[in-house]
Structure formats: structure tokens, C-alpha cells
Write an enzyme that holds these catalytic residues in place. Structure first.
Site, short mmCIF file in Angstrom:
data_model
loop_
_atom_site.label_atom_id
_atom_site.label_comp_id
_atom_site.label_asym_id
_atom_site.label_seq_id
_atom_site.Cartn_x
_atom_site.Cartn_y
_atom_site.Cartn_z
N ASP A 136 44.73 -12.78 2.96
CA ASP A 136 44.08 -11.49 2.74
C ASP A 136 43.40 -11.49 1.38
O ASP A 136 42.94 -12.54 0.93
CB ASP A 136 45.13 -10.37 2.85
N HIS A 174 43.62 -4.38 -0.39
CA HIS A 174 43.99 -4.49 1.02
C HIS A 174 45.22 -5.37 1.23
O HIS A 174 46.17 -5.00 1.94
CB HIS A 174 42.80 -5.06 1.80
N SER A 211 44.70 -3.37 10.58
CA SER A 211 45.22 -4.13 9.44
C SER A 211 46.62 -3.70 9.06
O SER A 211 47.41 -4.48 8.54
CB SER A 211 44.33 -3.94 8.22
#
Length: 908
Positions: A201, A260, A570
Site C-alpha cells: 500500500d 491509506h 480498501s
């Protein structure tokens, strides 16, 4: 993939992949003013429902904001010019091949390509999970490279957008309670201790105390630590694969500046203010995104191989290339290789649900990975204001000024509830502010959020309060030039209607508040509106399972406040990755296939999100087996060998499948055998029609008894007789016992896959020839006759739209001789451009030809001046290239090439 709200700033979910067939593409513009744009905004006419299907309405009729041309952002994945993935012959090492032999084969391919005058530069070599190379080369040489001995396939390197979360959220404890993760932690004592979970990620902020850090922002501190025990930064802060000249700057510290990856890691394993699903799991951080912009599939492949080499038990990938639904794309191939080698791979399904079916992507389409859909959580944490005697949660719009945390505004309605005036789409009809300290209340609908916000700003208001026109939370974007100078926020439908009602009775004050509030979620337990649909291009059922992903509170980098809320698939994927860690901690040791089966067999099918009060179940190709039930997954003693059934196309009639049920308990188990059906979907793929459609489902017996420590088979005949091609149908074979219920999801496509039309009109008469407008866009030229100079973008364009995945895409060019006869350009190859395995398109796309072509095993050449036409050929998905009926063809009108420097490709 994800969508995020404050903090940090929200934005819309990523949309379709943008593909470069080996030439640059332009943007589609209108001809004769807005004529083409108007055509593109026209929804295709609904098909008449077959007699035995009960129509329930289209997505747009049921309130889905189906994307239209004006709304579309750049895609989640765009092919990068000059970069390719070359698959060579031989099995990867994790699939039984030899790393040494693979390197030898790759070197032979490199030498053969050089001898054939097809030069390239190798960037990376892969031998473990995928056998191939990433290379940089002239795009015009790709056709010749495919002819080099030892080359199995050539794929574009895709630029993958960093998932942009955007929605309000609750404490993670609500998500844990929805799946039973909290019960396994508290009752069974499972925490993921000793299980390694890799997060591929944007990195992890290992300074965050919830993730084992000391609380001081310093990338060189706390790594490796007790929680984030290893990893690597492949790219550095500034890498953006979509920016020419940007190159990775790797280093040893996979710190996160995007947010994220830290949010994902917290859902998996936070232990502090937030409690993750597996709060004692060991985390590995592989950073493949910079602070902003895109990464690419080359970097992702490298991180995947390193995660396996570092001994990851579980790999989480909350990313992907939407609409790349072919399972042979290298990231999907490598995902399956990792599973075959003993690693459980969990991948987000994608955030393109509003774009219709066949909208998931690689690597999530990998057959053996666990692909996860998103379900809205029971509660959401949100910034808020008080108005009309209650807390009113909101999501701040991206592209506007950040909302304050104090102060009061007087609300003014743009118009009476339910009227056009309430939409504020006509700036002239918006009542002007009578002074400072006023906010305009506007309903969602008809025009864009930016148009509404600009109308309010122009009318003199100090803020615009949007409210939804359907249940659920939503974060708008009002980005554009010029930027908004006032706050713009989105409230719920219920709050908006309550405020409208209060305004009808008297003045209402909107008072900004500091902090956040926890609110009940109107769409709790329903599949999130952004969650993508399957099937794969090969008609395999995806996604596999659903988990909380809509409205999740988790960790963020310290510089972003330490905690925040995001929504997206996600957020659903790491919940399942953490669940896998708990299952792997609990004896007996499970294989990846057993982890997947335990989760899917015990899942709970979900109510249809678009009409939750009608008694229907969500399409199986959007939820998979259903919502994760972790307690049942951990404690079941019964399993089914195949976790799902993919029926493929139905032209050969129903299939009888055998379900093998195994019982590890000390006593016999008896189950009632039944079938439940989900809502079916039909054409068009971009705005699907929904049907109550119960296909053929006939179990061979009404009950099955499975002996202790033994197994038993159940035969079920599954299929359809709808009399219509292209209906995606399915449901769940159910095994209902005294102590537990099991499900086996199934899906298929009715009739003949190859009977479906791939080249879509798109409401604009596509395919069509196009002409540059000189400003970066393309006008349609359906009658042809234009003279192209082949300079500065004045080249022939083909505008097209693919309603379904395409097996192959080819463009042939013909010179039109003076006698009217056609002479094919590049007869030794047969085409001037080709690419295999394209996903369906979300919006019309444009292919540009600069007049060049690659001879067989030779360098590129360019056509001479003269008259030409282009022929676009598309092989239908899973079609037979030798069968002319499996091809669709468009032939352009005649045009002229008059290049002042003939023989040289035109400049773009």
C-alpha cells in the site's frame, strides 16, 4: 480500494482504467457545440424483459448515480507509454518451475528481440510468482515483440491510482462486532499472535502508538519495531508513475505520507485507541505509492514477490486496476502463485459499483485470492453541526474550504423540498443572500455538486449545505478552477428533509461543532454503493465475500491527526486479512484454500441494497458468499471442497455439479439442502437492468447426512432457460443444519456470451472516426473526408466503447488506391495495432494512429501520403479467433493523409 472523508480530505472513488493501445489517446469532445456530449449523456434504451424474468428496474431508475461523461475522472489504472510486462514461456518457481531456467529463457528472449531489431531495456526480472520481465521500449515495436520466440504475452504496465478514501466513519469496534471478530478476541483469545500480514500500500506510519510507535513523527524511529517488523519503500515520497520522468527513489523506511496504508494497517492490527481485527499480528509494510499520484503494476509485482520472500502468511492488497477483469493480467497471475505457495492473499473488489457489471479488476480477479466486497457499517463517525435541535453529521467536500469548528450560520433553503428550485441547478433561481452569516441548503440531484456550490457562492452565501436524496453517506467533490472559497458539506437525506421541514416552520441556525459524533448508519448491513460487481471476463464468480468497508474509523499518520475515517473496499479487505490471521492462529493449521472455504461456506447472504424492504438478496456477483461470519468460520467442523461454483455461459444448457461436504466432527451431521436466489442483472452493463430471476436449481436430494470424519456428495443441477443472452444470475446452494448453516454461492451468464454486442453505440453513434479539435480533445467525424497533416495531434482517431471485455482488439489500415481498391497496410502482420484482453470501458475511449506500424520482426515504418481507411476489429470474450462470427468489425469512412514530412510519424 477506498474512498475517504475527514480527516483527511475526501474525494470520489477511482473509476475506470484508461488503456493505451500502442498510441496516445485523446479526450472525446462534442461536435457542433454540445451535440456529442448530449448524446453521451443519453442512457441506452432498456431492453424488453424476457417473459420469464420479473423486471425490477435499472440501476439509474433505482437511484444509482450511474457515471456519465461529464462526471468521469481519470481511471484507477492507465497504461503507461513505453513500459510493458513481457511474459515468457516456463512456469514460475512457485508453480513448479525453476528460477534459473526462467532467467535463462528471459535472456534468450532478450537476445532474440535484439536480433530481430526489437530493442528493449529490462527494468525488473520476475521468476518466482510470475515468469517475465518489465521492460521499457518503443510502443510501436510491441507487435513485433509478440512474435519473438519464447514470448507468451505482452501486457501494458498500468499506472494504478492510489485509492482515495471518501466517506464518514465509526469506531472500528462496530465493524468487529458485525463479523464476530470481537467475540474471537474476547472469548477465544485469538489476536493474530505470530501471524505475519503484509500490507502492500502507501506504507504504514509505524510512529503511531496504535501500531507500536512512540508517538513522535520520525520515519527513522520505531522501524523495525514490535508491530511493524519489516518492509521496504519501493518508490519514495515523490514518485508518480503518470508523470513523465518520475522515477522511484526506494529506501529502507516504508513510512506513510498518504494515509491509506496506515488506515488499512489499523483495521488489520491496531492495538490502542482503535482495536484491529488481529491486534497482535506482525505487520510488514511494502510502500508502493508516493505521497500523491499513481504507482504502477511493475512496482506492485516486485512488492508481491518480496512479501512472499519475507515469509508473509497473509498479503493484503487494497488496490487494483478497475475493469481489468482478465485473470491472466500479471498481478492476478502472481496472486494465484502466492496462494499456491501457501500465502493467503486478500484483495479489495474495487470501487466502481456505480459503473455497473464487469467493473472489478486485477489483481482482485485472481481465481484463488479472497476478493472482498464492502458492506456499510452499523454506525459512522462524522464531523457535525447542530441544527433544528439535533446533531447533523456531514462530509466535507473536496475542493472547498475546510469547515470551521465553531460559529453559526442562518440556513436558507434554495427552494421548497421536492422542487427543481431546491436543486440549485439554475443559478438565476437561487435566492440571493441578504447578508453575511447565511448558508444555502441544497438537495442532491440533476446537476453536479460543483455547479450547486458555485451557485451558492455566487449568490453570496458563506457555506453550502448539500443533502443526499437517497439513504446513505456520501462525500462530494467540488474540485475545479476556480476553487471554491466557502465550505461545502454533505448531510444525509434524513437530516436534509428534517431541515427543510424545520425551515418551513421558522428560522433555523446551523452551528459548527468541534470534534466528531457517532451516528447510526442508514444503510447498515447493506452492500456499499461503491462496491464493484463481477463477473470476471472469463465468467468466474467474483467477489468472494463481503466485510465492513463503508464507514470505518482507523489509524492515520500522526501528521494527519492519528485517526480518521474512510470507506471503500480498501477497508473491507484488511478486515478479512485480519480475520485470516485469527483463523491461522487457531489450530489446526489451515491452507489458504481452507481459510477461503471456511469464510465463504459460513457467510451470511445479504439483502439487496437498492430495495432492502422488498425481500430480495443482493446479486451474488456483487457480494459473493455474503457477510463474513468469523465466529462460524472459526468453529465450523464442516467444509465444502469448492467454495463457489462458476457456471460460465449457458448455451449448452444446465450443468450438474457435485458438492463434496466433509465433516471433521465426532458425530454425523445432517443438512437440509436448498437453494436461494439473488437478484439477476442484464444489459446494459453500464446501467444494468435488475430482475427477480430464479434459474434452474435442482438438488438431487432434500437432505444429506455426512458421517463423522467422513464426507458425502450432493449433486445439484444449475442453469437457466431465460431465453435471453447476457443475464448474470445466481444464488446460493444452502446446507441448513441443527447447529450451523452453510452456503455455496454460484453464478452464471445466460445464453451465449459471444452473442453479446461488444462495440457499444454509447448513445453517440460509436465507433466513429475522430478529428482533433486542436485543444486536446477529439470531435467525431462520422462521414470522414478530413485531411490529416499528422502533425501536432492532427492524426486519425477511432472513438469506441466496449460494453463487455474483449478477447482481442485490432486495427487494420487500408490504402485506398485511385481505382477504389483497398491495399492492406502491413500485410505481413495484418494490422497496425493490436492488444489482447481489454476490459469493458466505463466511458468512450479514443485510439490515435500516427501513421506508423511495425513490420514482422522489424522496426517501425510509416505510411506514405494518400487516401486511407481504418478497420477496427474486436474478438468477443472467450471467442474463437478462427470463427468470423465471433468478431465485430467497424470500417471507418475514407480520409486523407498529407504529411509535410512523409515517412515520419506525426508529432503529438
Amino acid at each position: 480500494m477506498s474512498v475517504r472523508s475527514t480527516p483527511p480530505s475526501p474525494s470520489s472513488p477511482p473509476s475506470a482504467p484508461r488503456r493505451h493501445l500502442p498510441r496516445a489517446r485523446g479526450l472525446l469532445a462534442g461536435t457542433a457545440g454540445a451535440a456529442l456530449v448530449a448524446g453521451l449523456l443519453t442512457a441506452p434504451a432498456a431492453l424488453a424483459a424476457p417473459a420469464d424474468l420479473d423486471p425490477l428496474g435499472s440501476a439509474s431508475e433505482l437511484g444509482v448515480d450511474v457515471p456519465v461523461q461529464d462526471d468521469l475522472l481519470d481511471g484507477a489504472a492507465e497504461a503507461i507509454p513505453g513500459r510493458w510486462l513481457v511474459q515468457v514461456s516456463g512456469d514460475p518457481a512457485l508453480q513448479g518451475g525453476s528460477a534459473g531456467a526462467n532467467r535463462t529463457t528471459q535472456k534468450k528472449v532478450e537476445d532474440s528481440a535484439e536480433a530481430a531489431a526489437v530493442p528493449f531495456t529490462v527494468q525488473r526480472s520476475f521468476t518466482g510468482g510470475w515468469n517475465g520481465m518489465s521492460v521499457s521500449m518503443d510502443d510501436a515495436d510491441v507487435a513485433a515483440l509478440r512474435q519473438v520466440p519464447g514470448v507468451e504475452a505482452v501486457f501494458p504496465v498500468l499506472a494504478v491510482e492510489a485509492p482515495r478514501p471518501a466517506d464518514a466513519a465509526p469506531e472500528d469496534e462496530y465493524g468487529n462486532a458485525m463479523t464476530g471478530a470481537d467475540t474471537l478476541q474476547q472469548v477465544d483469545g485469538l489476536t493474530g499472535d505470530g501471524v505475519k500480514v503484509a500490507v502492500i500500500d502507501s506504507g504504514i506510519d509505524y510512529n503511531n502508538p496504535d501500531l507500536g510507535g512512540a508517538g513522535t513523527d520520525d520515519e527513522t524511529a520505531d522501524f523495525p519495531g514490535d508491530r511493524v517488523i519489516g518492509g521496504y519503500d519501493y518508490v519514495g515520497d515523490d514518485y508518480d508513475s503518470s508523470t513523465a520522468g518520475s522515477t522511484p527513489q526506494p529506501d529502507a523506511y516504508p513510512d506513510d505520507c498518504g494515509g491509506h496504508g496506515t488506515h488499512v494497517a489499523g483495521i488489520i492490527g491496531a492495538d490502542g485507541e482503535v482495536t484491529g481485527v488481529a491486534p497482535e499480528a506482525d505487520l510488514l509494510a511494502y510502500r508502493i505509492f508516493g505521497c500523491d499520484g499513481t504507482s504502477d503494476t511493475d512496482v506492485i509485482l516486485a512488492a508481491m514477490e518480496q512479501a512472499r520472500a519475507d515469509g508473509a502468511d497473509v498479503v493484503n492488497m487494497s488496490l487494483g486496476a478497475s475493469f481489468m477483469t482478465w485473470q491472466d493480467y500479471p498481478t492476478a497471475q502472481l496472486a494465484d502463485s502466492l496462494v499456491a505457495s501457501g500465502t493467503t492473499v486478500v484483495i479489495s473488489a474495487g470501487n466502481s459499483g456505480t459503473s455497473g457489471t464487469f467493473s472489478s479488476g486485477a489483481p482482485g480477479v485472481a481465481s484463488d485470492a479472497i476478493t472482498v466486497a464492502s458492506v456499510d457499517s452499523t454506525h459512522r463517525r462524522s464531523p457535525f453541526a447542530t441544527a433544528a435541535g439535533a446533531d447533523r453529521g456531514y462530509a466535507a467536500a473536496e475542493g472547498a474550504v475546510a469547515p470551521p469548528t465553531s460559529g453559526e450560520l442562518t440556513l436558507v433553503a434554495a427552494g421548497e423540498a421536492g422542487t427543481d428550485a431546491a436543486l440549485a441547478c439554475d443559478p438565476a433561481a437561487v435566492p440571493a443572500a441578504t447578508g453575511e452569516g447565511q448558508a444555502l441548503l441544497v438537495s442532491r440531484g440533476t446537476c453536479s455538486f460543483r455547479e450547486k456550490a458555485l451557485a451558492g457562492e455566487s449568490a453570496g452565501y458563506d457555506a453550502v449545505i448539500l443533502h443526499n436524496n437517497a439513504p446513505g453517506s456520501l462525500s462530494p467533490t467540488v474540485e475545479g478552477d476556480p476553487a471554491l472559497t466557502i465550505p461545502v458539506v454533505m448531510a444525509s437525506q434524513a437530516d436534509g428533509l428534517a431541515l427543510q421541514e424545520a425551515l418551513a416552520a421558522g428560522p433555523v441556525t446551523w452551528a459548527w461543532q468541534e470534534g466528531t459524533t457517532v451516528l447510526e448508519n442508514e444503510t447498515a448491513g447493506l452492500v456499499s454503493d461503491f462496491s464493484s460487481y463481477g463477473l470476471t471476463a472469463e465468467l468466474e464468480l467474483k467477489p468472494d465475500i463481503a466485510a465492513p468497508g463503508g464507514s470505518i474509523w482507523s489509524t492515520l499518520p500522526l501528521e494527519e491527526g492519528g485517526h480518521g475515517s474512510m470507506s471503500g473496499t480498501s477497508m473491507a479487505a484488511p478486515h478479512v486479512a485480519g480475520a485470516a490471521a485469527l483463523l491461522l492462529e487457531k489450530p489446526p493449521e489451515l491452507t489458504p484454500a481452507q481459510v477461503k472455504s471456511a469464510m465463504m461456506n459460513t457467510a451470511d447472504p445479504l439483502t439487496w441494497s437498492l430495495a432492502p424492504d422488498q425481500g430480495y438478496l443482493e446479486p451474488v456477483h456483487r457480494q459473493g458468499a455474503g457477510l463474513l461470519d468469523l465466529v462460524s468460520a472459526a468453529h465450523t467442523t464442516t467444509s465444502v471442497a469448492e467454495p463457489s461454483i462458476s457456471l460460465g455461459e449457458g448455451e449448452d444448457g444446465p450443468r450438474t455439479v457435485t458438492i463434496t461436504v466433509a465433516n471433521a466432527a465426532d458425530e454425523d451431521r445432517t443438512y437440509d439442502v436448498g437453494v436461494r436466489h439473488g437478484v439477476a442483472t442484464g444489459a446494459p452493463t453500464s446501467d444494468p437492468e435488475f430482475y427477480a430471476a430464479e434459474g434452474i436449481a435442482e438438488p438431487s436430494a432434500s437432505t444429506v447426512t455426512v458421517p463423522a470424519h467422513g464426507s458425502a456428495d450432493v449433486e445439484v443441477t444449475l442453469g437457466e432457460d431465460f431465453g435471453e443472452d447476457g443475464i448474470i444470475y445466481g444464488g446460493w446452494v444452502t446446507l441448513t443444519g441443527t447447529d450451523e448453516d452453510l452456503v455455496v454461492p454460484f453464478a452464471g451468464l445466460s445464453g451465449d456470451y459471444q452473442a453479446l454486442t461488444v462495440l457499444d453505440d454509447a448513445g453517440a453513434g460509436l465507433p466513429a472516426l475522430g478529428v482533433s479539435d486542436g485543444e486536446g480533445s477529439v470531435n467525431l467525424d462520422p462521414d470522414g473526408g478530413h485531411t490529416y497533416t499528422m502533425q501536432d495531434g492532427d492524426v486519425p482517431y477511432l472513438a469506441y466503447s466496449l460494453a463487455y471485455p474483449a478477447e482481442r482488439f485490432e486495427v487494420r489500415a487500408y490504402e485506398v488506391k485511385k481505382n477504389g481498391k483497398l491495399k492492406i497496410v502491413n500485410p505481413s502482420v495484418g494490422h497496425v495495432a493490436a492488444e489482447d484482453h481489454l476490459g469493458r470501458t466505463e466511458s468512450p475511449e479514443v485510439w490515435a494512429w500516427d501513421g506508423s506500424y511495425a513490420l514482422k520482426n522489424e522496426k517501425s515504418k510509416s505510411v506514405k501520403n494518400g487516401d486511407y481507411l481504418l478497420e477496427l476489429r474486436v474478438l468477443k470474450p472467450l471467442g474463437d479467433a478462427s470463427d468470423p462470427s465471433d468478431w465485430e468489425t467497424y470500417t471507418s469512412p475514407r480520409f486523407t493523409i498529407a504529411n509535410p514530412t512523409p515517412g515520419k510519424p506525426g508529432a503529438h
